[in-house]
Design a protein around this motif. Structure first.
Motif, PDB file in Angstrom:
ATOM      1  N   LYS A 143       0.968  -1.026   0.097  1.00 52.52           N
ATOM      2  CA  LYS A 143       0.055  -0.102  -0.042  1.00 52.52           C
ATOM      3  C   LYS A 143       0.910   1.257  -0.044  1.00 52.52           C
ATOM      4  O   LYS A 143       2.031   1.201   0.546  1.00 52.52           O
ATOM      5  CB  LYS A 143      -1.059  -0.052   1.091  1.00 52.52           C
ATOM      6  N   PRO A 144       0.527   2.456  -0.612  1.00 53.11           N
ATOM      7  CA  PRO A 144      -0.703   2.375  -1.407  1.00 53.11           C
ATOM      8  C   PRO A 144      -0.460   1.870  -2.655  1.00 53.11           C
ATOM      9  O   PRO A 144       0.622   1.663  -3.146  1.00 53.11           O
ATOM     10  CB  PRO A 144      -1.116   3.878  -1.542  1.00 53.11           C
ATOM     11  N   ASN A 170      -2.578  -4.311   2.652  1.00 48.02           N
ATOM     12  CA  ASN A 170      -3.225  -3.484   3.540  1.00 48.02           C
ATOM     13  C   ASN A 170      -3.801  -4.752   4.456  1.00 48.02           C
ATOM     14  O   ASN A 170      -4.835  -4.900   4.452  1.00 48.02           O
ATOM     15  CB  ASN A 170      -4.406  -2.466   3.256  1.00 48.02           C
ATOM     16  N   CYS A 261      -4.728   3.617   3.786  1.00 45.97           N
ATOM     17  CA  CYS A 261      -5.138   2.100   3.536  1.00 45.97           C
ATOM     18  C   CYS A 261      -5.746   1.177   4.389  1.00 45.97           C
ATOM     19  O   CYS A 261      -6.303   0.426   4.299  1.00 45.97           O
ATOM     20  CB  CYS A 261      -4.097   1.379   2.414  1.00 45.97           C
ATOM     21  N   HIS A 262      -5.088   1.724   5.850  1.00 43.15           N
ATOM     22  CA  HIS A 262      -5.255   0.870   6.901  1.00 43.15           C
ATOM     23  C   HIS A 262      -6.425   1.471   7.722  1.00 43.15           C
ATOM     24  O   HIS A 262      -7.175   0.576   8.508  1.00 43.15           O
ATOM     25  CB  HIS A 262      -4.085   0.846   7.730  1.00 43.15           C
ATOM     26  N   GLU A 265     -10.070   1.618   5.310  1.00 38.50           N
ATOM     27  CA  GLU A 265     -10.514   0.343   4.545  1.00 38.50           C
ATOM     28  C   GLU A 265     -11.496  -0.002   5.558  1.00 38.50           C
ATOM     29  O   GLU A 265     -12.730  -0.303   4.697  1.00 38.50           O
ATOM     30  CB  GLU A 265      -9.366  -0.704   4.845  1.00 38.50           C
ATOM     31  N   SER A 412      -8.093  -8.180  -0.359  1.00 33.63           N
ATOM     32  CA  SER A 412      -8.031  -6.896  -1.010  1.00 33.63           C
ATOM     33  C   SER A 412      -7.446  -6.928  -2.491  1.00 33.63           C
ATOM     34  O   SER A 412      -6.454  -6.386  -2.779  1.00 33.63           O
ATOM     35  CB  SER A 412      -6.877  -6.163  -0.324  1.00 33.63           C
ATOM     36  N   ALA A 417      -8.925  -2.709  -4.050  1.00 33.61           N
ATOM     37  CA  ALA A 417      -7.996  -1.952  -3.471  1.00 33.61           C
ATOM     38  C   ALA A 417      -7.822  -0.438  -4.308  1.00 33.61           C
ATOM     39  O   ALA A 417      -7.286   0.344  -3.877  1.00 33.61           O
ATOM     40  CB  ALA A 417      -6.633  -2.647  -3.529  1.00 33.61           C
ATOM     41  N   LEU A 420     -10.165   2.365  -3.321  1.00 31.44           N
ATOM     42  CA  LEU A 420      -9.751   2.588  -2.052  1.00 31.44           C
ATOM     43  C   LEU A 420      -8.401   3.561  -2.278  1.00 31.44           C
ATOM     44  O   LEU A 420      -8.622   4.656  -1.752  1.00 31.44           O
ATOM     45  CB  LEU A 420      -9.494   1.438  -1.203  1.00 31.44           C
ATOM     46  N   THR A 421      -7.501   3.100  -3.185  1.00 35.26           N
ATOM     47  CA  THR A 421      -6.261   3.954  -3.294  1.00 35.26           C
ATOM     48  C   THR A 421      -6.865   5.425  -4.171  1.00 35.26           C
ATOM     49  O   THR A 421      -6.312   6.259  -3.652  1.00 35.26           O
ATOM     50  CB  THR A 421      -5.354   3.215  -4.072  1.00 35.26           C
TER      51      THR A 421
END
Length: 485
Positions: A143-144, A170, A261-262, A265, A412, A417, A420-421
């Protein structure tokens, strides 16, 4: 001429011979090379995953070791631009062939590689992962996922196009905490969420500073040009490698890229969020002296507060407002917490119509508020857990890569992912937009320019009300480097 008994004996012998030959053929079929059986990316059941690790030190060192620990994995190749950083991994896996340039490794060894782990600085993730996917290799990427929004979109599309197994690093996505939050929410424990707060004590590296003056001697173990990769050429400076690059826009993505990302999420998974349509931002100032604010556009700010708005989903009653806070900024302490009950330096707070719930980094230590509710909670476990939780995140990738694309659910994959990124990088656009505002304010860089509101068009992949910031959606690569998409 054979007698009847001789004929029957020969027929029996022939039948036994046929059965024996067929059994041997069947056994032999199980160990036919994978490229004969099913083309690129296919692993026979008897095979072991042949892993190449790009970025062998620091987080890369642990990533490689944990994928190996996940089972049925051989660390066949190691690649790092810095021999110092790779030393421990090379010692742990002495049979692995070592390279400095991932391009040379993939060119020479692609027939012997099944999966690639990418644990390098943010600005090189996309090129390495894309090159591996184009060769049909499964990829685990720290991540990212990428440095730029455009790169995240392209990797997400490529994963489906090339039919490879993907996982972002992540690891909390495989933890029990996120699953417990989902179970509570789906059971109606806090009603419908309308507001979320995510906060971190990062950065714990220098940000909001001027680029160091002068240049230093490049260590003999480091290939500086390869480390720069697609980034603009600059002379080597001390203390950038191996950690402090995170605070510089050319290489890192700041506190949002490191911790987002942690921490983002859990709300993404619990509420089924997509990318935001509107973002507001304010950033902390840095002072050169008591009279002048500093202006350091190459460096991420020392602190920021970003407010993102997401459209209603099937899990919400209306739009959702998500607040990101870093650099020590925290939301107001929930009134349901007692004076001696910890709020934490890194965490997530969900505010619903009927209550609140809280967790820490990776979704760990989930709890309902007030805390007294947890002792009496009887919510059933309805979502399957990942064995090993965070470590199981790696085993999950290894197992899925052995089974092949589409054969197993991952926590993920890039289809999750990627958006999210993108969300985190859209927030970073707003942060960078503050500097653009200051630059445009009649050339007076002392102008505060400390807040902005940005409208995002997901389909067009652009900001619609402030065009100057769109230059950061897809950065210009240094000559000789490309995404290859």
């Amino acid at each position: 001429m054979m007698t009847e008994d001789q004929s029957k004996s020969q027929q029996g012998s022939s039948r036994r011979s046929f059965i024996k030959t067929s059994a041997l053929a069947a056994a032999g079929f199980m160990i036919v090379p994978r490229h004969v059986l099913g083309g690129k990316g296919f692993l026979a059941p008897s095979d072991r995953l042949q892993l190449a690790g790009v970025g062998a030190g620091g987080k890369g060192e642990s990533d490689i070791a944990l994928i190996y620990k996940g089972g049925k994995t051989d660390v066949a190749f190691l690649c790092d631009v810095d021999d110092r950083r790779a030393a421990t991994s090379r010692k742990n896996f002495p049979r692995a062939k070592y390279y400095k340039d991932y391009r040379e490794m993939l060119d020479k060894e692609h027939k012997n590689i099944d999966a690639v782990s990418v644990s390098t600085p943010d600005h090189t993730h996309a090129q390495i992962a894309m090159a591996a996917m184009q060769l049909g290799k499964h990829v685990y990427v720290q991540k990212p996922l990428t440095h730029d929004i455009y790169e995240a979109r392209k990797l997400t599309e490529a994963a489906q196009r090339y039919k490879v197994v993907t996982q972002m690093g992540n690891q909390g996505a495989s933890g029990d905490g996120v699953r417990r939050l989902r179970e509570w929410y789906d059971a109606g424990k806090i009603g419908k969420v309308h507001t979320v707060y995510c906060w971190t004590d990062r950065p714990v590296w220098p940000q909001g500073i001027a680029w160091p003056s002068g240049k230093a001697q490049v260590p003999k173990e480091l290939d500086w040009d390869l480390w720069l990769g697609s980034a603009p050429y600059k002379d080597y400076v001390d203390k950038l490698v191996p950690f402090n690059w995170r605070g510089w826009w050319d290489y890192g993505t700041g506190a949002l890229g490191d911790m987002g990302c942690h921490l983002v999420e859990p709300p993404f998974r619990v509420l089924n969020l997509d990318t935001p349509y509107e973002v507001e931002c304010s950033v902390g100032s840095v002072y050169v002296d008591e009279f002048r604010r500093g202006y350091f556009p190459e460096s991420c700010p020392p602190s920021s507060h970003v407010t993102m708005r997401f459209k209603k989903t099937n899990k919400t009653k209306g739009d959702v407002e998500l607040h990101w806070m870093d650099g020590g900024i925290k939301p107001e302490r929930p009134e349901e917490l007692g004076p001696n009950e910890s709020f934490g330096d890194n965490g997530v707070l969900f505010i619903g119509t009927k209550g609140k719930m809280l967790c820490e980094t990776y979704g760990m230590n989930p709890r309902l508020l007030p805390l007294s509710r947890n002792a009496e909670d009887k919510t059933k476990v309805t979502i399957a857990r990942v064995p090993g939780q965070e470590d199981g995140h790696y085993a999950q990738f290894a197992e899925a890569s052995i089974l092949g694309y589409g054969k197993m659910e991952l926590s993920s994959p890039f289809e999750i992912a990627g958006p999210l990124t993108e969300t985190l990088l859209i927030a970073n656009l707003a942060i960078r937009g503050v500097d653009v505002q200051r630059r445009n304010a009649n050339g007076d860089v002392s102008y505060p320019g400390r807040d902005m509101k940005m409208l995002w068009d997901k389909v067009a992949m652009k900001v619609t009300n402030f065009d100057e910031v769109n230059q950061y959606v897809k950065r210009e690569y240094r000559q000789g480097w490309s995404l290859g998409a």
